[in-house]
Design a protein around this motif. Structure first.
Motif, PDB file in Angstrom:
ATOM      1  N   LYS A   1      27.650  41.653 -39.194  1.00  0.00           N
ATOM      2  CA  LYS A   1      28.018  40.640 -37.708  1.00  0.00           C
ATOM      3  C   LYS A   1      28.366  38.969 -38.294  1.00  0.00           C
ATOM      4  O   LYS A   1      29.253  38.230 -37.373  1.00  0.00           O
ATOM      5  CB  LYS A   1      26.289  40.491 -37.031  1.00  0.00           C
TER       6      LYS A   1
ATOM      7  N   ILE B   1      31.765  36.176 -37.357  1.00  0.00           N
ATOM      8  CA  ILE B   1      31.405  35.106 -36.070  1.00  0.00           C
ATOM      9  C   ILE B   1      31.982  34.400 -37.377  1.00  0.00           C
ATOM     10  O   ILE B   1      32.370  33.123 -36.963  1.00  0.00           O
ATOM     11  CB  ILE B   1      29.913  34.538 -35.567  1.00  0.00           C
ATOM     12  N   GLN B   2      31.783  34.861 -38.952  1.00  0.00           N
ATOM     13  CA  GLN B   2      32.638  33.050 -39.252  1.00  0.00           C
ATOM     14  C   GLN B   2      33.744  33.473 -39.729  1.00  0.00           C
ATOM     15  O   GLN B   2      33.604  32.079 -40.595  1.00  0.00           O
ATOM     16  CB  GLN B   2      30.651  33.270 -40.732  1.00  0.00           C
TER      17      GLN B   2
ATOM     18  N   TYR C   1      33.974  29.910 -32.551  1.00  0.00           N
ATOM     19  CA  TYR C   1      32.847  28.422 -32.771  1.00  0.00           C
ATOM     20  C   TYR C   1      33.216  27.442 -33.788  1.00  0.00           C
ATOM     21  O   TYR C   1      32.682  26.437 -33.837  1.00  0.00           O
ATOM     22  CB  TYR C   1      31.833  29.327 -33.999  1.00  0.00           C
ATOM     23  N   ARG C   2      34.384  27.573 -34.666  1.00  0.00           N
ATOM     24  CA  ARG C   2      34.289  26.611 -35.500  1.00  0.00           C
ATOM     25  C   ARG C   2      35.366  25.497 -34.962  1.00  0.00           C
ATOM     26  O   ARG C   2      34.719  24.086 -34.663  1.00  0.00           O
ATOM     27  CB  ARG C   2      35.787  26.682 -36.561  1.00  0.00           C
TER      28      ARG C   2
ATOM     29  N   ALA D   1      34.670  25.154 -31.224  1.00  0.00           N
ATOM     30  CA  ALA D   1      33.298  24.950 -30.874  1.00  0.00           C
ATOM     31  C   ALA D   1      32.033  23.329 -31.289  1.00  0.00           C
ATOM     32  O   ALA D   1      32.161  22.416 -30.964  1.00  0.00           O
ATOM     33  CB  ALA D   1      32.335  25.572 -29.996  1.00  0.00           C
ATOM     34  N   ALA D   2      32.320  23.654 -32.626  1.00  0.00           N
ATOM     35  CA  ALA D   2      32.395  22.416 -33.423  1.00  0.00           C
ATOM     36  C   ALA D   2      32.218  21.650 -33.895  1.00  0.00           C
ATOM     37  O   ALA D   2      31.774  20.528 -33.573  1.00  0.00           O
ATOM     38  CB  ALA D   2      31.516  23.679 -34.620  1.00  0.00           C
TER      39      ALA D   2
ATOM     40  N   ASN E   1      32.089  19.786 -30.510  1.00  0.00           N
ATOM     41  CA  ASN E   1      30.310  19.288 -29.959  1.00  0.00           C
ATOM     42  C   ASN E   1      30.258  17.956 -31.231  1.00  0.00           C
ATOM     43  O   ASN E   1      29.839  17.012 -30.187  1.00  0.00           O
ATOM     44  CB  ASN E   1      29.550  19.962 -31.325  1.00  0.00           C
TER      45      ASN E   1
ATOM     46  N   ALA F   1      23.700  15.404 -30.957  1.00  0.00           N
ATOM     47  CA  ALA F   1      23.118  15.903 -29.955  1.00  0.00           C
ATOM     48  C   ALA F   1      22.758  14.626 -28.276  1.00  0.00           C
ATOM     49  O   ALA F   1      22.888  15.693 -27.776  1.00  0.00           O
ATOM     50  CB  ALA F   1      22.461  17.040 -30.129  1.00  0.00           C
TER      51      ALA F   1
ATOM     52  N   TRP G   1      21.371  26.670 -24.542  1.00  0.00           N
ATOM     53  CA  TRP G   1      22.121  26.423 -25.360  1.00  0.00           C
ATOM     54  C   TRP G   1      21.455  26.514 -26.871  1.00  0.00           C
ATOM     55  O   TRP G   1      22.354  26.593 -27.911  1.00  0.00           O
ATOM     56  CB  TRP G   1      20.945  24.912 -24.753  1.00  0.00           C
TER      57      TRP G   1
ATOM     58  N   ARG H   1      23.666  29.452 -28.166  1.00  0.00           N
ATOM     59  CA  ARG H   1      25.042  29.205 -28.676  1.00  0.00           C
ATOM     60  C   ARG H   1      24.563  27.938 -30.017  1.00  0.00           C
ATOM     61  O   ARG H   1      26.176  28.240 -30.798  1.00  0.00           O
ATOM     62  CB  ARG H   1      25.342  28.277 -26.871  1.00  0.00           C
ATOM     63  N   GLN H   2      24.209  27.463 -29.510  1.00  0.00           N
ATOM     64  CA  GLN H   2      24.772  25.620 -30.446  1.00  0.00           C
ATOM     65  C   GLN H   2      23.912  26.557 -32.287  1.00  0.00           C
ATOM     66  O   GLN H   2      25.046  26.080 -33.278  1.00  0.00           O
ATOM     67  CB  GLN H   2      23.129  24.855 -29.649  1.00  0.00           C
TER      68      GLN H   2
ATOM     69  N   LYS I   1      24.959  29.500 -33.088  1.00  0.00           N
ATOM     70  CA  LYS I   1      26.096  30.160 -33.251  1.00  0.00           C
ATOM     71  C   LYS I   1      26.942  29.681 -34.124  1.00  0.00           C
ATOM     72  O   LYS I   1      27.881  30.195 -34.565  1.00  0.00           O
ATOM     73  CB  LYS I   1      26.949  31.276 -32.309  1.00  0.00           C
ATOM     74  N   ILE I   2      27.327  29.130 -32.929  1.00  0.00           N
ATOM     75  CA  ILE I   2      28.772  27.579 -33.185  1.00  0.00           C
ATOM     76  C   ILE I   2      28.125  26.326 -34.730  1.00  0.00           C
ATOM     77  O   ILE I   2      29.004  26.573 -35.379  1.00  0.00           O
ATOM     78  CB  ILE I   2      28.575  26.324 -32.305  1.00  0.00           C
TER      79      ILE I   2
ATOM     80  N   ILE J   1      26.660  28.205 -37.753  1.00  0.00           N
ATOM     81  CA  ILE J   1      26.763  29.054 -37.773  1.00  0.00           C
ATOM     82  C   ILE J   1      27.727  29.695 -38.080  1.00  0.00           C
ATOM     83  O   ILE J   1      28.867  29.501 -39.100  1.00  0.00           O
ATOM     84  CB  ILE J   1      25.749  30.773 -38.234  1.00  0.00           C
ATOM     85  N   GLY J   2      28.813  30.151 -36.914  1.00  0.00           N
ATOM     86  CA  GLY J   2      29.805  30.591 -36.933  1.00  0.00           C
ATOM     87  C   GLY J   2      31.321  28.927 -37.652  1.00  0.00           C
ATOM     88  O   GLY J   2      32.529  29.924 -38.208  1.00  0.00           O
TER      89      GLY J   2
ATOM     90  N   GLN K   1      26.902  20.153 -37.787  1.00  0.00           N
ATOM     91  CA  GLN K   1      26.156  20.357 -36.418  1.00  0.00           C
ATOM     92  C   GLN K   1      24.990  20.647 -36.810  1.00  0.00           C
ATOM     93  O   GLN K   1      23.554  19.918 -36.186  1.00  0.00           O
ATOM     94  CB  GLN K   1      25.995  22.112 -36.324  1.00  0.00           C
TER      95      GLN K   1
ATOM     96  N   PHE L   1      22.202  19.482 -33.412  1.00  0.00           N
ATOM     97  CA  PHE L   1      22.799  20.009 -32.661  1.00  0.00           C
ATOM     98  C   PHE L   1      22.009  21.442 -32.187  1.00  0.00           C
ATOM     99  O   PHE L   1      21.922  21.670 -30.955  1.00  0.00           O
ATOM    100  CB  PHE L   1      24.306  20.281 -32.695  1.00  0.00           C
TER     101      PHE L   1
ATOM    102  N   ILE M   1      22.358  34.762 -34.563  1.00  0.00           N
ATOM    103  CA  ILE M   1      23.132  34.883 -34.317  1.00  0.00           C
ATOM    104  C   ILE M   1      23.183  36.015 -33.041  1.00  0.00           C
ATOM    105  O   ILE M   1      23.941  36.631 -33.059  1.00  0.00           O
ATOM    106  CB  ILE M   1      23.638  35.982 -35.786  1.00  0.00           C
TER     107      ILE M   1
END
Lengths: 682, 439
Positions: free
Chosen positions: A23, A27-28, A34-35, A37-38, A41, A210, B295, B298-299, B301-302, B304-305, B319, B324, B395
Motif C-alpha cells: 500500500k 501511494i508513495q 499526493y506529491r 497535493a502536497a 497544500n 495549515a 482532513w 487526507r493530510q 496520506k498526502i 506520506i505519499g 507537510q 498540515f 495510510i
C-alpha cells in the motif's frame, strides 16, 4: 503442545507488514496525486501583476493612465464571524444584502482554503472608506489591480478599451500570461498592442502552514519571477489636433483622417459620433454603458475611419488620372470632350485636358480615361514620313488584361484590401475585378457599360476613409507611402513595428504626380472648393468628392495635403449627408491643416460656421446600412476563394447575410477572438 | 521456602556463568527506534529560528522521557526477577484501581478522561494497564491445571482481559480499549481452539462487510450459506449429523446477531465522529463526511505519499513542518517518516517491527517457563496491534483511532510503558535458566 501455532501467528504478522509495504509503495512511489497535493497544500503561488504600459501622444501627452482598483477576496476557513451582527456589519460594509452574502460565501466555501473573489471592482475612493474596517474581519482581504483611465477624454476608437479575460481566451493562452480575472485589451490599440502593453506576470512561491500563515520563500525563491512592466507606447496621434478635429465633428457624422505623408504616421483619426473612453472603464458601470453605446442608433462604437465603406466618388479621379498617365493612355495634354450622353456632368470648359479635368471634376473625361485603361488604348508616336509624326491611339485590346492591370494599380495604392493599420478591426474596402463581374453577370454577359461607373469612383467599389487619406499621402509623396500606423514607438528604445518602416511604391512616375498636384492646387484655388476652404498663406492641394447616397443627402468628401512643396499633412474628410464636397469637407480640412501647420486657426469666422454646421438631420437613413454596392463589395471576397462553387443563388444569400455581418462587426469587436490567436501563432 | 529463594539469589549474583544476559539485538532495535523517533519528533517541531534543545520542544521532552526510561530499565534490572511473577496480580489490581480512579479524578483531554495531571506532566493509566494485564494473564494461564479448553478458564482469561478494556472504553478511549483484543494471539498460542481464533477474524471480516453491504443482503447471504452447508451435511456426513447441524444453526444465528449488532453499534453506540471516521474509509467520495472526518486521513496520506521513493530528506518535509497533519508528533509520527524518508523509510520501519516481533516470538518460544512465554506473547501481541493499527490508520486502511506507534510516538506514558513491557520480558529472558526453580 501448540508450538506450531507460532508460525501461524508470525505469518499473520508478516502478511500485515507486506500489505503495508504494498500500500505504501502504491501511494508513495506509484501515485503522483499526493506529491501534487502536497505542493498545493504548502506552496502558495502569488501572482504579481505587472504595470500595464501607458500610452502617450506624439508630443508626450498622457492619453491612457493606470488607476488602482480593489477586489475583496475571502478565504472561507479563516473567516471568524461570531454573531449575525458581524455578518450584518460585513454586508453593510460592502453594501450587499444578506442573501448575496450567503450565496457568495457558499460559492467560496467550495474551496475553503483557497482565496475566492468576494466583491469585484471597488474603486480607490470606496476602498478608502472601508479599508480600516476590513482589518477587523479575518479571512477577508483586498487585492490590488489596475484599470485604465483616459485623461485626454478623446480618441476613444483608437485607444479601445480593456475588459476581463474570457474563459475562451484563457484556454487559448498557451504562454501563461494571464490568470482568471485579468484584464485584456478588447479593441483599439489596447487590443492590437496587447502583447507589448501587458508585460509579464511575476510569480512568487511562498510556504504556508495549515493555518495559512506565511512561512517564508519556497526553495529560497529560486523559482520566483519578477513582474515585468508592460511597454509604454507613444502614438503618432497629435492629441491637440485630434481634439480640435473631434470638436469640429462633434455635431456631424463622418470621419477625419490626417496622415504625415513622409512617415505614414496618423496624426488624427476621428470617428463621429464618438464617446468618452472613460465610459468603458472596467467597473460597475461598464455593462450599462456598453449596452447603451451598442444600442444607440448613431452607433458610436463603430470606428468609421477603418470600418465605414463608401464608394470614393470624384476624389478617385486623381487615381484614375495617375493610372492613365502611367499606362500612357493619357498624356497631360490629352483633351477629351465632356460628353453628357456618357455620364452626367456640370458646366465647365470643354474639351478639358488632364489638369482641367481634375480641376473641374469632369465626369465624361474619366468615363473615357477608364475605358482607355481597360482597353489599353496607348498613345504612341507614329511616323507618317520623315518630318511628320502623329500621336495615335492603339486599337482596343483585351479588356481582361486592362482590368487586371487596373486592379494591380489599386493593390499598389493599398486599395481593395486591408491596408495594414495597427488596429484590430480595420476593413479594406473592395475593388471589383474580372472574376467578380463574371460572377455578378455571368461570364461573357458583361461589358464596359456595366463597369464604367468605377471610372468616376462610383459603382461596386468601396474604400474606407483611412485609405482615402492614404491616397492624399501618396500624391503628396509623389508615388510612395508608408503603411499608415498609430504607434510611433514601443517602449523606451523607441522603435515602431518593422512593417511600418517599409516604403511601399505605387510604381507611378514622379512626373505624373506633378501634373496631378498642380491640378489639385487649382481645385482649391480655382476649382470646386468653396472660398471658405481656401488657405492663402500656404499652398494646399485637394480634390473634392460627392458620394452619391440613394438614402438621403450626398456625403461630402475632400482629400488634401499641404503645403504643396514639402507636404506635412495629408487628410481625408468625410461628412455624411454633408452634400457637395467643396462646401463642407474642404473648409473643415483647411481648418485642420491650418491648425496643424500653424498651431492655431486665424480664420475664426469660418471656424465658427464649420463648428456650428450640422447635417445629421438630413439623414433619411444611416450610411452604414449597407447599400447594394456594399453588399457586393464585401461578399465576393469570400466567394473568390471558392471559385469552383456556383454562384447565382449564393450571391443572393450573401446579400441577405451581409447586414448581419456588419452588425456583427460592430457589436462583437471581432478582434476579441483574434488577439490571442495571433499571439499564439507568433 | 523463603530461605531457598535467598540462597538462589546469592548464587545468581555470585556465579559468573549466570550473569545477566539481555538479548542485545532487541535492545539495539529498541535504542534505534527511540532515537529515530526523537529525530522525527524534532523534524515536526523544528523551526529554523528556535534552539535545537529548547525545553518547550516535544523532541527535548521526549529525550527526557528517554532518560526516564533508562532509570526504569535500571530499576527493572535491579528488581528481583521473581517480583514480576509473584506480584503480577497485585500489579494488575493496582492498574485496575488506577483505571477506576481516573474515571473520577482524571482530566478530560480530547474527549476522553484518561489522564492524571500532575503539574506539567500527565500520566495515562491505560498505558500501564496493558503491561499489568499481560502479566496477570501470563500468571493465570501458566498456573497448574489451567487449560483453555475449559469454559471456566476461558471466562476467567476473558475477564482478566475484558475488565481493563471495559474501563478504558468507559473513559472514552476506544483505541486503547481495542488493544486488548490483541490478546487473542496469546490465547491462541496457549490452546484456544482454532475455530475461536478463526471466528475472531471472521468477526472482523463480517464487521467490515456490514459497513459496505446492506444488512439485509448480508443476512440473506449468511442464511443461504447455512442452508448449503446443512444440505451438504445431510447428504454426505453420517456420524454426528445432528450435532453438526445444530452447530451450523447456532453459528449462523450468532453471525446474524453479530451483523445486526454491529450495524446497531455503528449507527447508535459509536459517537458521531467515530462513525464518520469509519464511513470516510467506506465512502471516500462522500464530500460531506470527508469534510467532517477526512482532513486527518487526507493530510496524512498526502504527507506520506509526497515522500516518493527516497523521501525529501531530514527536516525537508513541508507537510511535516507546516502543521498540515494533526497530532503529528504522537499518533501520526509515521507521516514524518513517510515524507522525509520515502518508501525506503517505510521499508525500514516495517522491517524493523517485523524483525522485532519475530525476535520476541523467538525469545518467547525458547522459554521453558510458561509464564515468561505467555508474557512474551503478550508483549508481541500488544506491539503488533499498536504497530498495525497505527500504520493502517495513517495510510487510510483503518479508521482513525488514537493509538501511538510504539517507541516512535511522542509521549511519556506510552514510551515508559512500552519500555517497561519490553524490558521486563528481556529481564525474565535473561534469567530463563533460573525461572523454573522459582516457586
Amino acid at each position: 503442545m501448540n508450538e506450531q501455532r507460532r508460525w501461524i501467528i508470525l505469518a499473520i504478522f508478516a502478511f500485515v507488514g507486506l500489505v503495508f509495504l504494498l500500500k505504501l509503495f502504491s501511494i508513495q512511489v506509484l501515485s503522483e496525486e499526493y506529491r501534487l497535493a502536497a505542493e498545493a497544500n504548502a506552496i502558495k503561488k502569488t501572482i504579481k501583476h505587472p504595470h500595464r504600459g501607458l500610452i502617450y501622444d506624439r508630443n508626450g501627452k498622457l492619453l491612457v493612465a493606470n488607476e488602482p482598483i480593489f477586489t475583496i477576496m475571502v478565504i472561507p476557513n479563516q473567516v471568524r464571524l461570531q454573531s449575525t451582527q458581524d455578518t450584518l456589519t460585513i454586508c453593510q460594509l460592502f453594501k450587499i444584502t444578506l442573501k448575496e452574502f450567503n450565496t457568495k460565501m457558499k460559492k467560496a466555501k467550495e474551496t475553503p482554503r483557497i482565496p475566492s473573489v468576494f466583491i469585484k471592482q471597488i474603486s480607490q475612493l470606496e476602498f478608502a472608506k472601508i479599508q480600516d474596517r476590513l482589518i477587523d474581519f479575518s479571512g477577508f482581504y483586498a487585492e490590488l489591480k489596475t484599470i485604465r483611465t483616459y485623461p485626454s477624454v478623446s480618441l476613444a476608437h483608437v485607444l479601445g478599451y480593456i475588459g476581463e479575460i474570457t474563459k475562451g481566451q484563457l484556454d487559448k493562452d498557451t504562454t501563461h500570461s494571464y490568470v482568471p480575472g485579468d484584464y485584456i485589451g478588447i479593441s483599439g490599440i489596447e487590443a492590437s498592442y496587447e502583447k507589448e502593453l501587458r508585460g509579464r506576470l511575476g510569480v512568487k512561491y511562498t510556504l504556508v502552514d495549515a493555518q495559512g500563515n506565511d512561512k517564508g520563500a519556497y526553495n529560497s525563491g529560486i523559482s520566483d519571477t519578477l513582474a515585468k512592466a508592460g511597454k509604454d507606447l507613444t502614438l503618432t496621434i497629435d492629441v491637440d489636433l485630434q481634439q480640435y478635429a473631434e470638436k469640429i465633428m462633434s455635431n456631424k457624422r463622418g470621419s477625419i483622417v490626417a496622415i504625415e505623408p513622409n512617415t505614414g504616421e496618423i496624426l488624427a483619426m476621428v470617428s463621429s459620433p464618438t464617446y468618452d473612453p472613460n465610459m468603458l472603464i472596467v467597473g460597475k458601470s461598464f455593462i450599462k454603458n456598453y449596452a447603451n453605446l451598442s444600442k444607440d442608433d448613431e452607433r458610436p462604437l463603430f470606428n468609421r475611419p477603418v470600418m465605414a465603406l463608401y464608394p470614393p466618388g470624384s476624389t478617385f479621379k486623381v487615381v484614375q488620372a495617375l493610372v492613365g498617365l502611367q499606362e500612357e493612355v493619357l498624356v497631360p495634354e490629352t483633351r477629351l470632350l465632356c460628353d453628357w450622353n456618357l455620364v452626367k456632368c456640370h458646366p465647365h470648359g470643354s474639351p478639358a485636358n488632364v489638369h482641367e479635368s481634375i480641376q473641374y471634376s469632369c465626369n465624361p473625361y474619366y468615363f473615357k480615361v477608364f475605358r482607355r485603361i481597360i482597353y489599353q488604348n496607348k498613345i504612341v508616336k507614329q511616323k507618317i514620313n520623315d518630318s511628320v509624326t502623329v500621336m495615335k491611339e492603339l486599337p482596343d485590346g483585351d479588356g481582361r488584361i486592362g482590368l487586371n492591370k487596373w486592379n494591380e494599380y489599386m493593390h499598389r495604392f493599398g486599395l481593395g484590401e486591408r491596408i495594414g493599420v495597427d488596429l484590430p478591426n480595420d476593413l479594406g474596402g473592395f475593388m471589383p475585378n474580372f472574376a467578380f463581374y463574371n460572377k455578378k453577370h455571368g461570364e461573357g454577359n458583361w461589358q464596359f457599360n456595366n463597369i464604367y461607373s468605377l471610372g468616376i469612383g462610383q459603382g461596386e467599389m468601396s474604400i474606407v476613409p483611412l485609405q482615402m487619406a492614404n491616397i492624399a499621402a501618396i500624391i503628396a509623396n509623389k508615388g510612395y507611402f508608408y503603411t499608415p500606423h498609430l504607434v510611433k514607438s514601443i517602449g523606451k528604445d523607441g522603435h515602431k513595428r518593422p512593417e511600418y518602416t517599409q516604403k511601399r511604391e505605387t510604381g507611378i512616375d514622379k512626373k505624373h504626380f506633378d501634373v496631378v498636384i498642380r491640378a489639385m492646387r487649382d481645385v482649391v484655388y480655382a476649382g470646386t472648393v468653396n472660398p471658405q476652404g481656401i488657405l492663402y498663406d500656404l499652398v494646399m492641394c485637394g480634390k473634392t468628392g460627392t458620394v452619391q447616397n440613394p438614402h438621403g443627402e450626398d456625403h461630402s468628401v475632400f482629400i488634401a495635403f499641404a503645403p504643396m512643396d514639402n507636404p506635412k499633412i495629408a487628410i481625408a474628410v468625410y461628412v455624411e449627408n454633408g452634400g457637395f464636397g467643396g462646401a463642407v469637407s474642404a473648409p473643415i480640412a483647411s481648418l485642420i491643416i491650418e491648425k496643424y501647420i500653424k498651431g492655431e486657426v486665424s480664420r475664426t469666422g469660418i471656424e465658427a460656421s464649420m463648428m456650428n454646421a450640422t447635417f445629421t438631420r438630413n439623414a433619411a437613413r444611416y450610411y452604414w446600412q449597407p447599400r447594394p454596392e456594399n453588399f457586393l463589395s464585401r461578399a465576393p471576397r469570400k466567394a473568390d476563394k471558392e471559385e469552383s462553387k456556383d454562384k447565382e443563388g449564393e450571391e443572393d444569400e450573401q446579400k441577405k447575410e451581409s447586414p448581419k455581418n456588419i452588425d456583427a462587426i460592430i457589436l462583437e469587436d471581432k478582434n476579441k477572438e483574434n488577439i490571442l490567436e495571433e499571439d499564439s501563432k507568433k | 521456602m523463603q530461605k531457598k529463594i535467598i540462597s538462589l539469589t546469592t548464587t545468581t549474583l555470585s556465579n559468573p556463568s549466570n550473569r545477566l544476559t539481555f538479548d542485545w539485538i532487541t535492545v539495539l532495535l529498541y535504542l534505534f527506534s527511540v532515537t529515530w523517533g526523537i529525530l522525527n519528533i524534532f523534524a515536526v517541531v523544528y523551526q529554523p529560528e528556535t534552539a535545537y534543545f529548547g525545553l518547550s520542544l516535544n523532541s527535548t521532552k521526549q529525550m527526557m522521557f528517554f532518560g526516564a526510561s533508562f532509570i526504569v530499565i535500571i530499576a527493572i534490572v535491579a528488581i528481583d526477577f521473581r517480583f514480576f511473577f509473584n506480584f503480577a496480580y497485585l500489579v494488575y489490581a493496582g492498574a485496575i484501581l488506577l483505571l477506576l480512579l481516573v474515571l473520577f479524578l482524571g482530566s478530560k483531554i480530547a474527549g476522553s478522561t484518561s489522564w492524571f495531571r500532575l503539574g506539567m506532566f500527565g500520566f495515562q493509566p491505560s498505558e500501564i494497564s496493558k503491561f499489568a494485564t499481560a502479566l496477570a494473564l501470563a500468571k493465570y494461564l501458566s498456573s497448574i491445571n489451567i487449560r483453555l479448553d475449559h469454559w471456566q478458564t476461558r471466562l476467567t482469561a476473558g475477564a482478566i482481559i475484558g475488565i481493563p478494556a471495559l474501563l478504558i472504553l468507559r473513559q472514552g478511549d476506544l483505541g486503547s480499549a481495542m488493544v486488548y483484543s490483541s490478546f487473542i494471539f496469546v490465547l491462541y498460542r496457549e490452546g484456544l481452539p482454532n475455530s475461536w481464533f478463526a471466528s475472531y477474524f471472521a468477526a472482523i471480516i463480517l464487521f467490515v462487510l456490514t459497513l459496505f453491504v446492506a444488512e439485509i443482503y448480508l443476512i440473506i447471504t449468511l442464511l443461504s450459506i447455512a442452508l448449503i452447508v446443512m444440505l451438504y451435511i445431510r447428504l454426505n456426513i453420517v456420524r454426528q449429523m445432528s450435532r453438526l447441524l445444530i452447530t451450523t444453526m447456532i453459528v449462523t444465528l450468532v453471525a446474524i446477531l453479530f451483523v445486526m449488532s454491529s450495524d446497531y453499534i455503528v449507527n447508535n453506540v459509536l459517537k458521531g465522529y467515530q462513525r464518520d471516521r469509519i464511513m470516510v474509509l467506506v465512502n471516500p467520495d462522500n464530500a460531506e463526511i470527508v469534510l467532517r472526518a477526512g482532513w486527518n486521513i487526507r493530510q496524512s496520506k498526502i504527507a506520506i505519499g509526497s515522500g516518493g521513493l527516497l523521501g525529501k530528506g531530514f527536516l525537508q518535509g513541508t507537510q511535516t513542518k507546516l502543521n498540515f497533519v494533526p497530532e503529528q508528533s504522537t499518533d501520526f509520527i509515521f507521516c514524518t517518516i513517510g515524507e522525509e524518508y520515502g518508501w525506503l523509510g517505510s521499508l525500514v520501519i516495517v522491517s524493523l517491527f517485523m524483525y522485532l516481533l519475530y525476535r520476541l516470538i523467538l525469545i518467547a518460544e525458547r522459554q521453558k517457563d510458561h509464564f515468561v512465554r505467555i508474557y512474551g506473547y503478550g508483549v508481541a501481541s500488544i506491539l503488533f496491534f499498536h504497530f498495525s493499527i497505527n500504520i493502517a490508520m495513517t495510510i487510510g486502511l483503518f479508521p482513525v483511532v488514537g493509538i501511538p506507534l510504539p517507541f516512535f510516538s511522542y509521549g511519556g506514558s506510552s514510551l515508559l510503558s512500552f519500555t517497561i513491557l519490553l524490558f521486563v520480558f528481556l529481564k525474565l529472558d535473561a534469567y530463563r535458566g533460573q525461572m523454573l526453580s522459582r516457586t
